[in-house]
Each structure stands twice: as C-alpha cells, then as structure tokens.
Design a protein around this motif. Structure first.
Motif, short mmCIF file in Angstrom:
data_model
loop_
_atom_site.label_atom_id
_atom_site.label_comp_id
_atom_site.label_asym_id
_atom_site.label_seq_id
_atom_site.Cartn_x
_atom_site.Cartn_y
_atom_site.Cartn_z
N ASN A 28 14.85 0.91 48.53
CA ASN A 28 14.45 -0.48 48.74
C ASN A 28 13.84 -0.71 50.11
N TYR A 29 14.36 -0.04 51.14
CA TYR A 29 13.81 -0.20 52.48
C TYR A 29 12.36 0.29 52.52
N LEU A 30 12.11 1.47 51.97
CA LEU A 30 10.75 2.02 51.97
C LEU A 30 9.82 1.21 51.07
N LEU A 31 10.33 0.70 49.95
CA LEU A 31 9.52 -0.19 49.11
C LEU A 31 9.17 -1.47 49.87
N GLY A 32 10.10 -1.95 50.67
CA GLY A 32 9.84 -3.12 51.50
C GLY A 32 8.72 -2.87 52.49
N THR A 33 8.71 -1.67 53.09
CA THR A 33 7.64 -1.31 54.02
C THR A 33 6.30 -1.21 53.29
N LEU A 34 6.30 -0.57 52.14
CA LEU A 34 5.07 -0.42 51.36
C LEU A 34 4.50 -1.78 50.96
N ASN A 35 5.36 -2.74 50.67
CA ASN A 35 4.94 -4.07 50.22
C ASN A 35 4.89 -5.10 51.35
N LYS A 36 5.02 -4.66 52.57
CA LYS A 36 5.03 -5.54 53.74
C LYS A 36 3.75 -6.36 53.82
N GLY A 37 3.86 -7.59 54.32
CA GLY A 37 2.68 -8.43 54.47
C GLY A 37 3.01 -9.83 54.91
N TRP A 38 2.13 -10.75 54.54
CA TRP A 38 2.25 -12.15 54.92
C TRP A 38 2.96 -12.92 53.82
#
Length: 188
Positions: A28-38
């Motif tokens: 979930n942490y890495l998915l959060g980074t991949l989907n990071k944005g505004w």
C-alpha cells in the motif's frame, strides 16, 4: 480517501488502492507513491479529484454517491521504476526519463479542468516548460475537449463566468497568463 470530522477524528474511509496484477510486489505504501499527486475539491465539496503526477490517472470521487470514477490516460502504461530497499525501508525510484503526468486540477460548474504535463525532469530543467495542455472532462470522467496552451503554466484556476483559464507561468519572470475557454464549452 479518509474523511475526518472537525476535531480530526476519522468519520469514514472510501476506496482502496487497486492492486496491479503484474506488480504484486507493491504494498500500500508503494502504491501510494505510484499514485501520488494533487488532491482537489470542487467548491461545493461534492466532488474530489486526485490527479497522479507519476501515473496518468485521475480518480474522481462523488461524495453524494460515494462512488469513484477512474480515468487512465493519455498514457496507459505504468512509468518505469525500481524498488529500492525492502520492507519498511522500501521506496520507488522512478526512471528520470519518465514524463510527469497530471499537474493540477480546477473545477468549473459542469467540467473538470485537468492541467497535463507530459514532460520529464530534464526537459523541464532545460526549457522551464511544465505543462501546456488542459483536458476538459465531465464530472463522470468523459473528455470533451483538449486545449493546447501557447505557454507553459504550473497551476490553473477557472472562471467560466468570464470564460477564462488563469495560469501561473513558468517563464523566467513568472506571471499570470489568461486563456480563453472555447465558447462551445461555456454553453452548458
């Protein structure tokens, strides 16, 4: 997405990170980074949009229906990255040649205005060009127009009553640029 009350206590949670079948190594942490944005909210707080910078994905959340609409593109492939470290010390390292995706979101009465980049870090450093495209979408995620700007901006706001998009420019002496919204978009 997590909803908090005025005291900061959790009221509700909506949605889960979508697992990527070809990348079962992403927690979930890495998915959060991949989907990071505004993350932006419409003025009436009925719609919320998360626009990803690394991955070309918009997530539109309708607060009234509690439903998500996911819009992928214009690039459909995942950006190239490696996982550095392991366990709690892992992080995504993106290939520097990968272009950034969505740069900002603004809301009109009927449309979502998506400022899109498509340039990698080297290009940005050499030219100061961050984003020159605005995709106009319905609240259900359907694209109705693609606007090509004549100069680069880093963020936008929209005033449909005046028929204008305002953007902060990325040139050597930044200022505010004003662009016309096509009249056919203002008829709704």
């Amino acid at each position: 997405m997590i909803e908090l009350d005025s005291e900061g206590k959790r009221k509700a949670g909506y949605g889960k990170w979508e697992k990527i079948p070809s990348r079962s190594d992403l927690d979930n942490y890495l998915l959060g980074t991949l989907n990071k944005g505004w993350f932006r909210a419409s003025p009436d707080k009925k719609l919320f949009v998360k626009a990803s910078i690394f991955r070309d994905r918009l997530e539109i959340f309708d607060y009234q229906t509690k439903e998500f609409v996911v819009v992928d593109g214009p690039r459909l492939e995942l950006p190239k990255f490696e996982i550095s470290g392991s366990g709690a010390n892992s992080a995504l390292i993106f290939n520097p040649e990968e272009a950034y995706g969505h740069r900002d979101i603004a809301f009109g009465k009927s449309y979502i205005y998506d400022l899109y980049g498509g340039y990698n870090e080297m290009h940005i450093q050499q030219t100061n060009v961050i984003a020159k495209t605005v995709y106009v979408l319905t609240t259900k995620g359907d694209m109705v127009a693609k606007l090509d700007l004549d100069r680069s901006v880093r963020s936008i706001t929209v005033d449909e009553s005046l028929g204008k998009i305002h953007g902060i420019t990325t040139d050597e002496d930044p200022g505010i640029a004003v662009f016309d919204i096509p009249k056919e978009l203002l008829k709704n």
